[in-house]
Design a protein around this motif. Structure first.
Motif, PDB file in Angstrom:
ATOM      1  N   TYR A 101       0.826  -1.208   0.000  1.00  0.00           N
ATOM      2  CA  TYR A 101       0.000   0.000   0.000  1.00  0.00           C
ATOM      3  C   TYR A 101       0.861   1.260   0.000  1.00  0.00           C
ATOM      4  N   ASP A 103       2.722   4.667   0.757  1.00  0.00           N
ATOM      5  CA  ASP A 103       3.311   5.228   1.967  1.00  0.00           C
ATOM      6  C   ASP A 103       2.408   6.376   2.421  1.00  0.00           C
ATOM      7  N   PRO A 104       1.685   6.206   3.537  1.00  0.00           N
ATOM      8  CA  PRO A 104       0.748   7.255   3.956  1.00  0.00           C
ATOM      9  C   PRO A 104       1.435   8.555   4.341  1.00  0.00           C
ATOM     10  N   GLN A 114      -4.790   8.872   5.085  1.00  0.00           N
ATOM     11  CA  GLN A 114      -3.699   8.083   5.675  1.00  0.00           C
ATOM     12  C   GLN A 114      -4.248   6.920   6.496  1.00  0.00           C
ATOM     13  N   ILE A 117      -5.680   4.198   4.282  1.00  0.00           N
ATOM     14  CA  ILE A 117      -4.634   3.364   3.694  1.00  0.00           C
ATOM     15  C   ILE A 117      -4.179   2.313   4.700  1.00  0.00           C
ATOM     16  N   ARG A 118      -3.946   2.734   5.922  1.00  0.00           N
ATOM     17  CA  ARG A 118      -3.503   1.785   6.952  1.00  0.00           C
ATOM     18  C   ARG A 118      -4.591   0.746   7.246  1.00  0.00           C
ATOM     19  N   ALA A 121      -4.639  -1.889   4.462  1.00  0.00           N
ATOM     20  CA  ALA A 121      -3.563  -2.862   4.595  1.00  0.00           C
ATOM     21  C   ALA A 121      -3.846  -3.846   5.716  1.00  0.00           C
ATOM     22  N   THR A 143       2.035  -1.179   4.457  1.00  0.00           N
ATOM     23  CA  THR A 143       2.190   0.137   3.854  1.00  0.00           C
ATOM     24  C   THR A 143       3.686   0.342   3.632  1.00  0.00           C
TER      25      THR A 143
END
Length: 285
Positions: A101, A103-104, A114, A117-118, A121, A143
């Motif tokens: 994923y 990189d936030p 952000q 995204i986490r 994942a 990530t």
């Protein structure tokens, strides 16, 4: 700016190369792997995904990338999971599928994104387990800011499926590709499928904001970032796509953005999904 100029200058020269020269599959795929791939593509759990096979050519694409069923494969920015559902079936029993994923912390995302995204994942292994009917322990996700050091140099393949334009338009391509490169084995490869602009498309249209990139620019970008161009396939080509839509690639199916009436929708449906480049690169020492 210098890189942009160099990419633009090389576009016409590279686009003039004959397609036949790179059409031959550059990586040998065993008959056993092809049979396992065919079985995964035909799996009943893919029933709802199968209508898009005519545009995404998954069997041809994964064979061209040399993906074997016992490999460790990363899928970058898995999104809605169309390829993950297939890869889970193909790799789940003998190989390893890992979601990779964004990189936030790259600066491209607000606080809410952000976290999304986490969260994506975190639930990826369970999602692929549901799609494939295999245990979640067979899958993993990270990530790119939180990949364990032990993972670096362990991936056979990383797949970037229709995601290069997002890296480019968010101005994170340099750091994302660098992070992906570190994950590959010394002879590991990245397979890229990407919406393809016309070779002479102006950079203002083909900078990623419309979903399209020029093939020559992608090749040059990857070479600059430590990869050797192995070859390309026309498996995902669609010459009916003029690649100049006012609403970018999202004008085409399945989005049909901007289609204001039945006639417009029928015209875009007749084109089908976008013209796509299918490129393979090997990590360079």
């Amino acid at each position: 700016m210098r890189l942009v100029i160099a990419l633009a200058a090389s576009a016409l020269a590279l686009s003039a190369a004959p397609l036949a020269a790179a059409a031959k599959a550059p990586v040998a795929v065993t008959a056993e792997a092809r049979a396992a791939l065919a079985k995964a593509v035909a799996h009943p759990l893919r029933e709802s995904d199968r209508p898009r096979d005519q545009y995404r050519r998954p069997a041809e694409t994964l064979a061209f990338f040399g993906v074997a069923p016992d490999m460790k494969v990363g899928e970058y920015a898995p999104g809605g999971g169309w390829y993950s559902r297939l890869l889970g079936l193909y790799l789940g029993e003998r190989g390893k599928l890992v979601g990779l994923y964004y990189d936030p912390t790259s600066g491209a995302f607000n606080e809410k994104t952000q976290q999304n995204i986490r969260d994506g994942a975190a639930k990826y292994p369970a999602d692929v387990a549901t799609w494939s009917g295999l245990p979640a322990e067979r899958f993993a996700a990270h990530t790119l800011d939180a990949v364990p050091a032990a993972e670096k140099g362990t991936f056979d393949r990383i797949l970037v499926m229709r995601a290069m334009h997002n890296m480019m338009r968010m101005n994170i391509a340099d750091r994302e590709i660098k992070a992906l490169r570190e994950l590959l084995k010394p002879d590991g490869m990245i397979g890229i499928e990407q919406h393809r602009a016309r070779p002479d498309a102006p950079y203002a249209y083909a900078n990623g904001a419309n979903g399209y990139l020029r093939e020559a620019d992608v090749i040059k970008f990857m070479e600059v970032h430590g990869f050797t161009f192995v070859g390309k396939s026309e498996a995902n080509a669609n010459r009916k796509d003029p690649a100049n839509h006012a609403d970018g690639v999202w004008s085409l199916p399945p989005s049909l953005r901007g289609a204001k009436d039945d006639a417009a929708r029928a015209r875009l449906q007749a084109i089908g999904e976008s013209d796509r480049m299918t490129l393979l690169f090997r990590k360079r020492a």
